[in-house]
Design an enzyme around this catalytic site. Structure first.
Site, PDB file in Angstrom:
ATOM      1  NE  ARG A  36      -3.845   0.465   1.951  1.00 38.68           N
ATOM      2  CZ  ARG A  36      -5.060   0.450   2.508  1.00 38.68           C
ATOM      3  NH1 ARG A  36      -5.302   1.139   3.595  1.00 38.68           N
ATOM      4  NH2 ARG A  36      -6.027  -0.265   1.964  1.00 38.68           N
ATOM      5  CB  CYS A  89     -14.000   0.588   0.085  1.00 40.55           C
ATOM      6  SG  CYS A  89     -13.759   2.377   0.188  1.00 40.55           S
ATOM      7  CD  GLN A 135     -12.777  -2.448  -0.678  1.00 38.65           C
ATOM      8  OE1 GLN A 135     -12.010  -2.300   0.271  1.00 38.65           O
ATOM      9  NE2 GLN A 135     -13.976  -3.001  -0.541  1.00 38.65           N
ATOM     10  NE  ARG A 139     -10.211  -5.623   0.481  1.00 37.43           N
ATOM     11  CZ  ARG A 139      -9.483  -4.623   1.000  1.00 37.43           C
ATOM     12  NH1 ARG A 139     -10.066  -3.697   1.728  1.00 37.43           N
ATOM     13  NH2 ARG A 139      -8.186  -4.519   0.754  1.00 37.43           N
ATOM     14  CG  ASP A 191     -13.761   5.793  -0.768  1.00 36.10           C
ATOM     15  OD1 ASP A 191     -13.620   5.626   0.462  1.00 36.10           O
ATOM     16  OD2 ASP A 191     -12.788   5.920  -1.547  1.00 36.10           O
ATOM     17  CG  HIS A 246      -8.356  -0.231  -2.739  1.00 31.87           C
ATOM     18  ND1 HIS A 246      -7.511  -1.300  -2.459  1.00 31.87           N
ATOM     19  CD2 HIS A 246      -8.990   0.061  -1.561  1.00 31.87           C
ATOM     20  CE1 HIS A 246      -7.634  -1.631  -1.192  1.00 31.87           C
ATOM     21  NE2 HIS A 246      -8.513  -0.829  -0.625  1.00 31.87           N
TER      22      HIS A 246
HETATM   23  N1   CP Z   1     -11.124  -0.679   2.506  1.00 30.62           N
HETATM   24  C1   CP Z   1      -9.859  -0.664   2.945  1.00 30.62           C
HETATM   25  O1   CP Z   1      -8.889  -0.816   2.176  1.00 30.62           O
HETATM   26  O2   CP Z   1      -9.745  -0.519   4.286  1.00 30.62           O
HETATM   27  P1   CP Z   1      -8.389  -0.223   5.058  1.00 30.62           P
HETATM   28  O3   CP Z   1      -7.906   1.132   4.611  1.00 30.62           O
HETATM   29  O4   CP Z   1      -8.747  -0.253   6.517  1.00 30.62           O
HETATM   30  O5   CP Z   1      -7.390  -1.288   4.699  1.00 30.62           O
HETATM   31  N1  NVA Z   2     -10.224   6.421  -1.291  1.00 29.22           N
HETATM   32  C1  NVA Z   2      -9.840   5.935   0.011  1.00 29.22           C
HETATM   33  C2  NVA Z   2     -10.003   4.442   0.076  1.00 29.22           C
HETATM   34  C3  NVA Z   2      -9.737   3.842   1.438  1.00 29.22           C
HETATM   35  C4  NVA Z   2      -9.882   2.362   1.466  1.00 29.22           C
HETATM   36  C5  NVA Z   2      -8.411   6.351   0.302  1.00 29.22           C
HETATM   37  O1  NVA Z   2      -7.552   6.215  -0.588  1.00 29.22           O
HETATM   38  O2  NVA Z   2      -8.156   6.819   1.410  1.00 29.22           O
END
Ligand code: CP
Ligand code: NVA
Length: 305
Positions: A100, A260, A130, A288, A221, A127
């Site tokens: 990430r 998400c 997800q 997930r 989101d 993502h």
């Molecule tokens: N939806 C998601 O990726 O959650 P986190 O940021 O908690 O991993």
């Molecule tokens: N768009 C959000 C998704 C979190 C899972 C972010 O990038 O923070």
């Protein structure tokens, strides 16, 4: 070596195969306990996480593998040593890299210089894991994904991009409903639109909620993604007409709601919807785990070049 960076690496059949494998793992987990026996998977996080961090760790364990968690204490990749060296070192010890990151280019570098699969666990642009879980959840409720109409409400962001791309690959309908000037990136929309032309998917962007009357699923989101420190209250008035609330669901006739998470209750979604009969967000979060087990099983067992 195959990676999962933005899902365009996979055909429709391959995406469906991963989703069906995730469903099989959910139904009969005991059959997959040795699928990745003896493997080690690095899970690297430059940003915060609850769901992604825990589901990759638990998923690796359930497949017989071991997850090596590396948190933000290492800072942004490329600062202490080059991403090239990072990737080459990790590839000598581990069988996969889940990452990430702030910048999608970091994933490209890791995949270019490493010799193990790289799995995008969220970046500024995408993502993908997800959305595999999202479409797995959709397919638990709808027999034919090509007939499903999904409306994404709010900020055009990494989620929007992955929904458009994956929806396009699957031949589905995805409309992003965003305030003017806050829609998805035009270049990424065009990548998805190219795929849609071949698959028969229907993609659109609009600022009109009325355009998604009769749709099946509402997705939302956060209005401010990780890496952007703008307070939610600063953007509240711009995004409020796109809040997923009872009125919006009644006006559009939408039956199911996905998010998400993390959810910002009272901003992009109301408590009533998050906790109400429309919400399938906790099934989505559970999935997930299963979808990512399928991703790891598919990618980590590849032969190295
Ligand atoms: N939806 C998601 O990726 O959650 P986190 O940021 O908690 O991993
Ligand atoms: N768009 C959000 C998704 C979190 C899972 C972010 O990038 O923070």
């Amino acid at each position: 070596m195959r990676h999962l960076l933005n899902t365009t690496e996979f055909s429709r059949d391959e995406v469906l195969e991963m989703i069906h494998l995730g469903m099989a793992m959910k139904a009969e987990p005991e059959k997959f306990r040795t699928t990745l026996e003896g493997k080690s998977i690095v899970t690297l996080f430059e940003k915060q996480s609850l769901r992604t961090r825990v589901t990759f760790d638990v998923g690796a364990y359930r497949l017989g593998a071991h997850a090596v968690y590396m948190d933000q204490q290492n800072g942004v990749m490329g600062q202490r040593e080059s991403i090239k060296d990072y990737a080459r070192n990790l590839s000598r010890w581990c069988d996969g890299i889940v990452a990430r990151v702030y910048d999608h280019n970091t994933l490209l570098e890791l995949s270019r210089h490493g010799s193990v699969p790289v799995i995008n666990a969220l970046c500024n642009l995408y993502h993908p894991c997800q959305v595999l879980a999202d479409y797995m959840t959709v397919m638990e409720h709808y027999d034919d994904v090509t007939k499903v109409k999904l409306a994404y409400f709010g900020d055009g962001n990494n989620m929007t991009h992955s929904l458009l791309i994956t929806g396009a690959i699957l031949g589905s309908t995805v409309t992003a409903v965003c305030p003017r000037g806050e829609g998805p990136d035009a270049a990424i929309f065009n990548i998805a639109a190219d795929i849609a032309r071949k698959s028969g998917a229907k993609l659109a962007v609009t600022d009109q909620v009325a355009d998604v009357r009769g749709f099946d699923i509402a997705y939302t989101d956060t209005w401010v993604s990780m890496g952007d420190n703008t307070p939610l209250d600063v953007v509240r008035s711009k995004f409020m007409p796109y809040q997923v609330n009872r009125q919006l669901l009644e006006d559009t006739g939408i039956r199911h709601v996905l998010h998400c998470q993390p959810a910002h209750r009272g901003y992009e979604i109301t408590d009533e919807v998050m906790d109400g009969p429309w919400s399938i967000v906790y099934d989505e979060a559970e999935n997930r785990l299963h979808a990512q087990m399928a991703v790891m099983a598919t990618l980590v067992n590849q032969k190295r070049d």
